[in-house]
Design a protein around this motif. Structure first.
Motif, mmCIF file in Angstrom:
data_model
loop_
_atom_site.group_PDB
_atom_site.id
_atom_site.type_symbol
_atom_site.label_atom_id
_atom_site.label_comp_id
_atom_site.label_asym_id
_atom_site.label_seq_id
_atom_site.Cartn_x
_atom_site.Cartn_y
_atom_site.Cartn_z
ATOM 1 N N GLN A 1 -52.818 39.274 -49.022
ATOM 2 C CA GLN A 1 -52.141 40.435 -48.466
ATOM 3 C C GLN A 1 -53.125 41.569 -48.200
ATOM 4 O OE1 GLN A 1 -49.263 41.175 -51.487
ATOM 5 N NE2 GLN A 1 -47.754 39.804 -50.593
ATOM 6 N N VAL A 2 -54.319 41.481 -48.730
ATOM 7 C CA VAL A 2 -55.336 42.504 -48.521
ATOM 8 C C VAL A 2 -56.069 42.175 -47.219
ATOM 9 C CG1 VAL A 2 -57.436 43.547 -49.444
ATOM 10 C CG2 VAL A 2 -55.602 42.864 -50.991
ATOM 11 N N ALA A 3 -56.174 43.152 -46.345
ATOM 12 C CA ALA A 3 -56.824 42.931 -45.055
ATOM 13 C C ALA A 3 -58.321 42.725 -45.239
ATOM 14 C CB ALA A 3 -56.573 44.121 -44.141
ATOM 15 N N ALA A 4 -58.865 41.829 -44.462
ATOM 16 C CA ALA A 4 -60.307 41.605 -44.473
ATOM 17 C C ALA A 4 -61.001 42.836 -43.917
ATOM 18 C CB ALA A 4 -60.653 40.383 -43.631
ATOM 19 N N PRO A 5 -62.179 43.170 -44.440
ATOM 20 C CA PRO A 5 -62.896 44.332 -43.913
ATOM 21 C C PRO A 5 -63.300 44.100 -42.457
ATOM 22 C CG PRO A 5 -64.183 43.207 -45.610
ATOM 23 C CD PRO A 5 -62.871 42.519 -45.531
ATOM 24 N N VAL A 6 -63.137 45.121 -41.650
ATOM 25 C CA VAL A 6 -63.457 45.037 -40.226
ATOM 26 C C VAL A 6 -64.734 45.827 -39.976
ATOM 27 C CG1 VAL A 6 -62.655 45.599 -37.901
ATOM 28 C CG2 VAL A 6 -61.026 44.819 -39.621
ATOM 29 N N PHE A 7 -65.703 45.195 -39.314
ATOM 30 C CA PHE A 7 -66.962 45.868 -38.996
ATOM 31 C C PHE A 7 -66.750 46.777 -37.793
ATOM 32 C CE2 PHE A 7 -71.270 45.776 -36.948
ATOM 33 C CZ PHE A 7 -71.866 46.609 -37.868
ATOM 34 N N ASP A 8 -66.997 48.071 -37.977
ATOM 35 C CA ASP A 8 -66.757 49.051 -36.919
ATOM 36 C C ASP A 8 -68.035 49.462 -36.184
ATOM 37 O OD1 ASP A 8 -68.037 50.578 -38.797
ATOM 38 O OD2 ASP A 8 -66.418 52.028 -39.051
#
Length: 117
Positions: free
Chosen positions: A10-17
């Motif tokens: 349920q925890v979103a994967a980190p997104v590289f910005d």
């Protein structure tokens, strides 16, 4: 599952910005280790044709200049609801792949090339 616990799916994967790659890389490693997937990244696994399985699908919209949340990462399903989200995300990937194939491989490399020559 108890009300005070959270499934890691349920925890979103980190997104590289595009900024702070080192910080993102650490967060992604922790995320994949929690899903017991880091070994697949770190080890030199022999992969056979047709055996790749996606571990996450990132859906995003083109940037519109505002700080909107236009990205979402979907992970493999753990229940009926997330199964439908996963299937929908996979259908978006297939649709985009088909569009790219039609534009690049078919139109640009056949029709546009023939008309230019």
């Amino acid at each position: 599952m108890e009300a005070d616990t959270v499934s890691f799916n349920q925890v979103a994967a980190p997104v590289f910005d595009g900024q702070n790659y080192q910080g993102w890389a650490i967060k992604m490693k922790v995320y994949l280790e929690a899903l017991d997937l880091w070994e697949a990244v770190e080890e030199d696994y022999e992969v056979f044709v047709g055996t790749l399985k996606p571990i996450a699908i990132e859906l995003s919209l083109p940037p519109d200049g505002t700080d909107s949340h236009s990205k979402r990462v979907v992970t493999p399903p753990v229940d009926a609801t997330s199964n439908w989200m996963w299937q929908l995300a996979k259908s978006h990937v297939c649709s985009n792949d088909a569009g790219v194939h039609q534009l690049v491989n078919h139109w640009l490399r056949t029709h546009a090339y023939i008309q230019d020559g």
